[in-house]
Motif scaffolding. Structure first.
Motif, PDB file in Angstrom:
ATOM      1  N   ASN A  27      54.018  58.160  61.126  1.00 42.37           N
ATOM      2  CA  ASN A  27      54.044  58.773  59.800  1.00 42.37           C
ATOM      3  C   ASN A  27      53.981  57.736  58.692  1.00 42.37           C
ATOM      4  OD1 ASN A  27      54.192  61.383  60.777  1.00 42.37           O
ATOM      5  ND2 ASN A  27      56.415  61.390  60.857  1.00 42.37           N
ATOM      6  N   PHE A  28      54.368  56.494  59.001  1.00 41.74           N
ATOM      7  CA  PHE A  28      54.372  55.442  58.013  1.00 41.74           C
ATOM      8  C   PHE A  28      53.270  54.429  58.314  1.00 41.74           C
ATOM      9  CE2 PHE A  28      58.840  56.954  58.018  1.00 41.74           C
ATOM     10  CZ  PHE A  28      58.875  57.440  56.737  1.00 41.74           C
ATOM     11  N   GLY A  29      52.133  54.934  58.860  1.00 40.41           N
ATOM     12  CA  GLY A  29      51.041  54.046  59.203  1.00 40.41           C
ATOM     13  C   GLY A  29      50.378  53.428  57.985  1.00 40.41           C
ATOM     14  N   LYS A  30      50.572  54.045  56.821  1.00 42.03           N
ATOM     15  CA  LYS A  30      50.017  53.498  55.588  1.00 42.03           C
ATOM     16  C   LYS A  30      50.925  53.872  54.427  1.00 42.03           C
ATOM     17  CE  LYS A  30      45.653  53.020  53.112  1.00 42.03           C
ATOM     18  NZ  LYS A  30      44.218  53.415  53.074  1.00 42.03           N
ATOM     19  N   LEU A  31      51.160  52.927  53.546  1.00 39.93           N
ATOM     20  CA  LEU A  31      52.025  53.200  52.407  1.00 39.93           C
ATOM     21  C   LEU A  31      51.295  54.026  51.365  1.00 39.93           C
ATOM     22  CD1 LEU A  31      53.848  49.795  51.762  1.00 39.93           C
ATOM     23  CD2 LEU A  31      54.615  51.725  53.120  1.00 39.93           C
ATOM     24  N   SER A  32      52.002  54.992  50.813  1.00 41.32           N
ATOM     25  CA  SER A  32      51.408  55.846  49.786  1.00 41.32           C
ATOM     26  C   SER A  32      51.142  55.061  48.511  1.00 41.32           C
ATOM     27  CB  SER A  32      52.346  57.016  49.472  1.00 41.32           C
ATOM     28  OG  SER A  32      52.549  57.820  50.615  1.00 41.32           O
ATOM     29  N   GLN A  33      50.102  55.438  47.814  1.00 42.04           N
ATOM     30  CA  GLN A  33      49.813  54.896  46.483  1.00 42.04           C
ATOM     31  C   GLN A  33      50.537  55.779  45.472  1.00 42.04           C
ATOM     32  OE1 GLN A  33      45.584  54.600  45.899  1.00 42.04           O
ATOM     33  NE2 GLN A  33      45.313  53.144  47.559  1.00 42.04           N
ATOM     34  N   LEU A  34      51.636  55.271  44.925  1.00 40.74           N
ATOM     35  CA  LEU A  34      52.501  56.089  44.068  1.00 40.74           C
ATOM     36  C   LEU A  34      52.124  56.004  42.590  1.00 40.74           C
ATOM     37  CD1 LEU A  34      55.957  55.374  45.741  1.00 40.74           C
ATOM     38  CD2 LEU A  34      54.382  57.263  46.175  1.00 40.74           C
ATOM     39  N   THR A  35      51.809  54.817  42.109  1.00 39.81           N
ATOM     40  CA  THR A  35      51.429  54.639  40.700  1.00 39.81           C
ATOM     41  C   THR A  35      50.295  53.634  40.608  1.00 39.81           C
ATOM     42  OG1 THR A  35      53.730  54.990  40.004  1.00 39.81           O
ATOM     43  CG2 THR A  35      52.221  54.046  38.382  1.00 39.81           C
ATOM     44  N   LYS A  36      49.170  54.069  40.086  1.00 39.56           N
ATOM     45  CA  LYS A  36      48.044  53.157  39.883  1.00 39.56           C
ATOM     46  C   LYS A  36      48.107  52.538  38.493  1.00 39.56           C
ATOM     47  CE  LYS A  36      44.920  55.428  43.131  1.00 39.56           C
ATOM     48  NZ  LYS A  36      43.569  56.003  43.351  1.00 39.56           N
ATOM     49  N   ASN A  37      47.404  51.440  38.324  1.00 40.27           N
ATOM     50  CA  ASN A  37      47.294  50.753  37.029  1.00 40.27           C
ATOM     51  C   ASN A  37      48.645  50.289  36.487  1.00 40.27           C
ATOM     52  OD1 ASN A  37      44.441  51.255  36.922  1.00 40.27           O
ATOM     53  ND2 ASN A  37      44.892  53.355  36.266  1.00 40.27           N
ATOM     54  N   VAL A  38      49.443  49.678  37.361  1.00 35.15           N
ATOM     55  CA  VAL A  38      50.654  49.012  36.884  1.00 35.15           C
ATOM     56  C   VAL A  38      50.235  47.909  35.911  1.00 35.15           C
ATOM     57  CG1 VAL A  38      52.595  47.539  37.579  1.00 35.15           C
ATOM     58  CG2 VAL A  38      51.958  49.524  38.979  1.00 35.15           C
ATOM     59  N   ALA A  39      50.992  47.726  34.857  1.00 37.00           N
ATOM     60  CA  ALA A  39      50.633  46.738  33.834  1.00 37.00           C
ATOM     61  C   ALA A  39      50.574  45.327  34.418  1.00 37.00           C
ATOM     62  CB  ALA A  39      51.639  46.791  32.687  1.00 37.00           C
ATOM     63  N   GLU A  40      49.534  44.584  34.039  1.00 37.20           N
ATOM     64  CA  GLU A  40      49.408  43.188  34.452  1.00 37.20           C
ATOM     65  C   GLU A  40      50.337  42.321  33.610  1.00 37.20           C
ATOM     66  OE1 GLU A  40      49.231  40.769  36.400  1.00 37.20           O
ATOM     67  OE2 GLU A  40      47.103  40.896  36.986  1.00 37.20           O
ATOM     68  N   LEU A  41      50.641  41.129  34.125  1.00 39.13           N
ATOM     69  CA  LEU A  41      51.520  40.188  33.413  1.00 39.13           C
ATOM     70  C   LEU A  41      50.712  39.414  32.376  1.00 39.13           C
ATOM     71  CD1 LEU A  41      53.506  38.884  36.515  1.00 39.13           C
ATOM     72  CD2 LEU A  41      54.317  40.495  34.776  1.00 39.13           C
ATOM     73  N   GLU A  42      50.278  40.099  31.351  1.00 42.93           N
ATOM     74  CA  GLU A  42      49.437  39.478  30.331  1.00 42.93           C
ATOM     75  C   GLU A  42      50.170  38.378  29.573  1.00 42.93           C
ATOM     76  OE1 GLU A  42      46.446  40.030  30.391  1.00 42.93           O
ATOM     77  OE2 GLU A  42      46.215  41.998  31.342  1.00 42.93           O
ATOM     78  N   PHE A  43      51.496  38.461  29.532  1.00 39.27           N
ATOM     79  CA  PHE A  43      52.280  37.472  28.791  1.00 39.27           C
ATOM     80  C   PHE A  43      52.626  36.248  29.638  1.00 39.27           C
ATOM     81  CE2 PHE A  43      54.724  41.162  30.198  1.00 39.27           C
ATOM     82  CZ  PHE A  43      55.557  40.604  31.156  1.00 39.27           C
ATOM     83  N   SER A  44      52.111  36.176  30.865  1.00 44.17           N
ATOM     84  CA  SER A  44      52.339  35.016  31.729  1.00 44.17           C
ATOM     85  C   SER A  44      51.014  34.321  32.004  1.00 44.17           C
ATOM     86  CB  SER A  44      52.976  35.451  33.048  1.00 44.17           C
ATOM     87  OG  SER A  44      53.036  34.367  33.958  1.00 44.17           O
ATOM     88  N   ASP A  45      50.996  33.013  31.824  1.00 39.41           N
ATOM     89  CA  ASP A  45      49.775  32.244  32.070  1.00 39.41           C
ATOM     90  C   ASP A  45      49.595  31.891  33.546  1.00 39.41           C
ATOM     91  OD1 ASP A  45      49.105  32.234  29.371  1.00 39.41           O
ATOM     92  OD2 ASP A  45      50.281  30.416  28.983  1.00 39.41           O
ATOM     93  N   SER A  46      50.700  31.739  34.276  1.00 38.05           N
ATOM     94  CA  SER A  46      50.632  31.209  35.631  1.00 38.05           C
ATOM     95  C   SER A  46      50.824  32.257  36.732  1.00 38.05           C
ATOM     96  CB  SER A  46      51.683  30.108  35.822  1.00 38.05           C
ATOM     97  OG  SER A  46      52.982  30.618  35.561  1.00 38.05           O
ATOM     98  N   THR A  47      51.416  33.394  36.410  1.00 39.96           N
ATOM     99  CA  THR A  47      51.715  34.400  37.432  1.00 39.96           C
ATOM    100  C   THR A  47      51.035  35.721  37.088  1.00 39.96           C
ATOM    101  OG1 THR A  47      53.876  33.378  37.844  1.00 39.96           O
ATOM    102  CG2 THR A  47      53.564  35.627  38.647  1.00 39.96           C
ATOM    103  N   LYS A  48      50.308  36.273  38.076  1.00 36.23           N
ATOM    104  CA  LYS A  48      49.618  37.548  37.901  1.00 36.23           C
ATOM    105  C   LYS A  48      49.832  38.409  39.145  1.00 36.23           C
ATOM    106  CE  LYS A  48      47.662  36.248  33.992  1.00 36.23           C
ATOM    107  NZ  LYS A  48      48.074  36.830  32.687  1.00 36.23           N
ATOM    108  N   PHE A  49      49.674  39.719  38.985  1.00 39.76           N
ATOM    109  CA  PHE A  49      49.740  40.642  40.113  1.00 39.76           C
ATOM    110  C   PHE A  49      48.401  40.745  40.839  1.00 39.76           C
ATOM    111  CE2 PHE A  49      53.034  43.102  37.461  1.00 39.76           C
ATOM    112  CZ  PHE A  49      54.086  42.418  38.049  1.00 39.76           C
ATOM    113  N   LYS A  50      47.312  40.681  40.090  1.00 40.84           N
ATOM    114  CA  LYS A  50      45.981  40.895  40.644  1.00 40.84           C
ATOM    115  C   LYS A  50      45.718  39.955  41.816  1.00 40.84           C
ATOM    116  CE  LYS A  50      41.806  42.698  40.665  1.00 40.84           C
ATOM    117  NZ  LYS A  50      41.601  44.101  41.099  1.00 40.84           N
TER     118      LYS A  50
END
Length: 209
Positions: A27-50
């Motif tokens: 039943n947990f073969g794949k994690l659900s996509q709960l929220t798309k388009n989480v905000a990127e870390l625009e205020f960080s120069d060195s760390t990003k989610f993408k």
């Protein structure tokens, strides 16, 4: 009659139990996509989610008070998975917590290589906006902090469970509870890492044709 009963207990019941638990795992073969388009870390120069698989936490202005949560995560999750490519821990912290963060980094270094622990300094408003973009049923406290951590995939989507047996929709994991980390988060991190490994193998196989 007694012999038949004993045979059923010894051989049939274990097989039934195995099939039951095996079906539960799928039943947990794949994690659900709960929220798309989480905000990127625009205020960080060195760390990003993408293009990263991220465990996201919010220490806010309570870095000292959340040290226990960080140590739980370090022992149960980080040390187990940090060697995987493109995997990172991102902790959101308030701008005025530099000394507390440095002290925490020093303590984490004694427990494991902490290169993939990323502490991102932000204003109260930036922290709140990022947290709001997750669209969960969890709230930050007055210090812009929470014991819950979240899994963000490479495409800035919050991943979790849409049919969790305890929480229904499970957006995050309570790092105060070792049981939540051991019994659920470990499995979910395994799943998302396996998902990307399989995708990578598939892409490599297609390119080699």
């Amino acid at each position: 009659m007694k012999k038949t009963f004993v045979l059923v207990v010894l051989f049939v019941l274990p097989i039934v139990a195995y099939l039951f638990f095996a079906s539960g795992v799928t039943n947990f073969g794949k994690l659900s996509q709960l929220t798309k388009n989480v905000a990127e870390l625009e205020f960080s120069d060195s760390t990003k989610f993408k293009d990263k698989i991220t465990v996201l936490g919010f220490l806010g202005a309570d870095v000292e008070g959340r040290k226990g949560n960080a140590f739980n995560l370090n022992q149960k999750i980080y040390k187990r998975f940090y060697e995987f490519t493109d995997f990172q821990f991102v902790m959101m912290v308030s701008n005025n917590t530099i000394e507390e963060v440095n002290a925490l980094k020093k303590e984490l270094t004694t427990l494991a290589d902490n290169d993939k622990w990323k502490f991102v300094y932000a204003s109260d408003e930036e922290i709140k906006q990022l947290f709001s973009s997750l669209k969960t049923d969890i709230e930050l406290d007055k210090n812009n902090s929470t014991p819950y951590v979240f899994i963000i995939d490479k495409d800035l989507t919050l991943r979790g469970r849409s049919d969790d047996e305890d929480d229904g929709t499970k957006y995050g994991f309570n790092s105060t509870l070792v049981s939540d980390l051991n019994n659920k988060m470990v499995d979910d991190v395994k799943i998302i890492l396996a998902e990307y490994r399989l995708a990578l193998k598939k892409n490599n196989a297609e390119r080699s044709k």
